[in-house]
Design a protein around this motif. Structure first.
Motif, short mmCIF file in Angstrom:
data_model
loop_
_atom_site.label_atom_id
_atom_site.label_comp_id
_atom_site.label_asym_id
_atom_site.label_seq_id
_atom_site.Cartn_x
_atom_site.Cartn_y
_atom_site.Cartn_z
N ILE A 181 0.83 -1.21 0.00
CA ILE A 181 0.00 0.00 0.00
C ILE A 181 0.87 1.26 0.00
CG2 ILE A 181 -1.67 1.32 1.34
CD1 ILE A 181 -2.87 -1.34 2.26
N THR A 182 1.91 1.25 0.83
CA THR A 182 2.80 2.41 0.89
C THR A 182 3.45 2.68 -0.47
OG1 THR A 182 3.27 1.99 3.23
CG2 THR A 182 4.83 3.38 2.02
N ASN A 187 0.79 4.02 -2.99
CA ASN A 187 0.43 5.42 -2.69
C ASN A 187 1.53 6.38 -3.13
OD1 ASN A 187 -2.04 4.71 -1.61
ND2 ASN A 187 -1.29 4.63 0.49
N SER A 188 2.78 5.95 -2.99
CA SER A 188 3.89 6.83 -3.37
C SER A 188 4.02 6.96 -4.89
CB SER A 188 5.21 6.29 -2.79
OG SER A 188 5.57 5.07 -3.40
N ASN A 208 1.22 6.30 -7.28
CA ASN A 208 0.02 6.75 -7.98
C ASN A 208 -1.18 6.61 -7.05
OD1 ASN A 208 -2.15 7.18 -9.72
ND2 ASN A 208 -1.16 6.14 -11.44
N PRO A 209 -1.77 7.70 -6.62
CA PRO A 209 -2.89 7.60 -5.66
C PRO A 209 -4.20 7.16 -6.30
CG PRO A 209 -2.50 9.89 -6.23
CD PRO A 209 -1.43 9.10 -6.92
N TYR A 210 -4.25 7.09 -7.64
CA TYR A 210 -5.50 6.79 -8.33
C TYR A 210 -5.58 5.31 -8.67
CZ TYR A 210 -5.33 11.85 -8.68
OH TYR A 210 -5.24 13.18 -8.38
#
Length: 405
Positions: free
Chosen positions: A154-155, A158-159, A161-163
């Motif tokens: 998850i980390t 998220n780093s 591409n948040p989409y």
């Protein structure tokens, strides 16, 4: 109830029990070596295992120097040892004084047999590997939610591409129940019409050979092969290989690497889109400009000003053709004239008239036949003598034939 004043007292008591017990003080144990490491000091640290249990072992350099083979993971051995407690940590372990090799470990043999079987059936063939989507809308993950693996995934996502959408299916990733639970996770993702993931990651962190052995399950391998969704295997560390790695559509060295592979960086996507937009704008601009120039050239073409331009153009072509025809005719005539002149020159050289011009003459009888012998005429015959510039008519007074005088 007996009470110990401290942890150290408890550890010392257990050690004393081990020393006093005849079985624990001097025994032999059969097992398979796992996690073998030999340090510069010569001391060897490893585990012995069977299908259900594992125990830590140590063999100090003095004893290890007497071995007649090189211990390695997967070897089945018999060790002579005593049980004890490592004081600082309270860790129960076996202190080995000798080791005898029995053969390859059962798990390694099982792995090799299964690998050969599935490989012969084509389950590892690149021909069956499905393409991993470039930009998945929804990502599925089968892993344990208790460890750090899912946090790392998850980390990393998220780093980059948040989409994105992430659906997690909790599963055991170690032990006898793990293969069935992972298979259930694959069934869940493949049969749930309302989830519709684009790619599936099967992940767990590093561990011993035994910890990862659940990913060498035949039923699990066949289920991954049959899965319609592209599967990424992210099991263990870079040096760890399982049957799951070979049968999946893509193998990556770590779960973090899976997150990096499955989802492109958002800033990279923005840059790529901007570059493509610029290329498209330039292409459209260049195309429109070229068509405008072509239209302008057609609009101002002389052919559109009147039919006389076309007539003049055709007359110009005709004039060129006529000139070319005259040139070719003259060339042909000159060539033939040269041939004719050459023939005339040759004829002139052999002509009787040319002979006459050199002082000779030709004699004809009264009927116009050439007189080539004195036998052709008689005395009183009339003859015509042809000279270069005149003819003489004469009457034959005498005929002298050579050889008859």
């Amino acid at each position: 109830m007996f009470s110990f004043a401290s942890i150290t007292d408890l550890i010392n008591y257990i050690q004393a029990v081990c020393d006093r017990d005849n079985c624990l003080h001097d025994m032999s144990v059969t097992g398979e070596i796992s996690g073998f490491k030999k340090y510069p000091s010569g001391h060897c640290y490893f585990s012995l295992k069977d299908s259900e249990s594992t125990i830590s072992c140590v063999m100090f350099g003095f004893y290890a120097s007497n071995l007649d083979f090189q211990p390695a993971d997967g070897l089945k051995v018999v060790v002579r040892c005593k049980a004890g407690i490592y004081g600082s940590s309270g860790k129960f372990q076996l202190y080995c004084s000798s080791m005898t090799q029995l053969g390859k470990g059962d798990l390694r043999e099982q792995y090799k047999k299964l690998y050969a079987k599935l490989d012969s059936e084509g389950l590892f063939s690149p021909d069956y590997k499905k393409q991993i989507p470039i930009l998945p809308k929804k990502i599925g993950v089968i892993t344990s939610i208790a460890g750090a693996v899912i946090h790392d995934i998850i980390t990393t996502l998220n780093s980059r591409n948040p989409y994105y959408d992430l659906v997690i299916y909790p599963s055991s990733v170690q032990g006898q129940t793990a293969p069935a639970e992972i298979i259930a996770g694959i069934d869940f993702f493949e049969n749930s019409s309302d989830i519709n993931i684009d790619v599936l990651i099967i992940a767990r962190g590093g561990g011993s050979y035994e910890d990862l052995y659940c990913f060498n399950d035949e039923a699990l391998a066949r289920r991954i092969f049959a899965c319609r969704i592209p599967v990424i295997s992210a099991v263990g560390h870079e040096t760890d290989f399982t049957i799951c790695d070979y049968v999946s559509d893509l193998r990556v060295p770590t779960p973090t690497a899976a997150a990096e592979v499955v989802l492109p960086r958002f800033d990279n996507l923005q840059y790529t889109i901007a570059s493509l937009r610029n290329e498209l704008d330039n292409s459209v601009y260049n195309y429109v400009s070229s068509q405008k120039n072509r239209l302008f050239a057609l609009k101002n073409h002389k052919a559109l000003s009147g039919p006389e331009y076309r007539v003049k153009l055709e007359f110009s072509k005709l004039d060129g053709l006529m000139k070319n025809l005259v040139y070719l005719m003259n060339t042909k005539i000159n060539s033939e004239q040269q041939v004719l002149d050459s023939i005339m020159t040759k004829l002139d050289l052999t002509s009787p008239l040319n002979v006459i011009r050199r002082g000779y003459s030709i004699t004809y009888d009264s009927e116009g036949n050439i007189v080539s012998s004195g036998k052709d005429i008689k005395v009183n015959d009339k003859v015509v003598i042809q000279l270069n510039d005149s003819k003489i008519t004469a009457t034959v007074n005498d005929v002298s034939i050579k050889g008859e005088e």
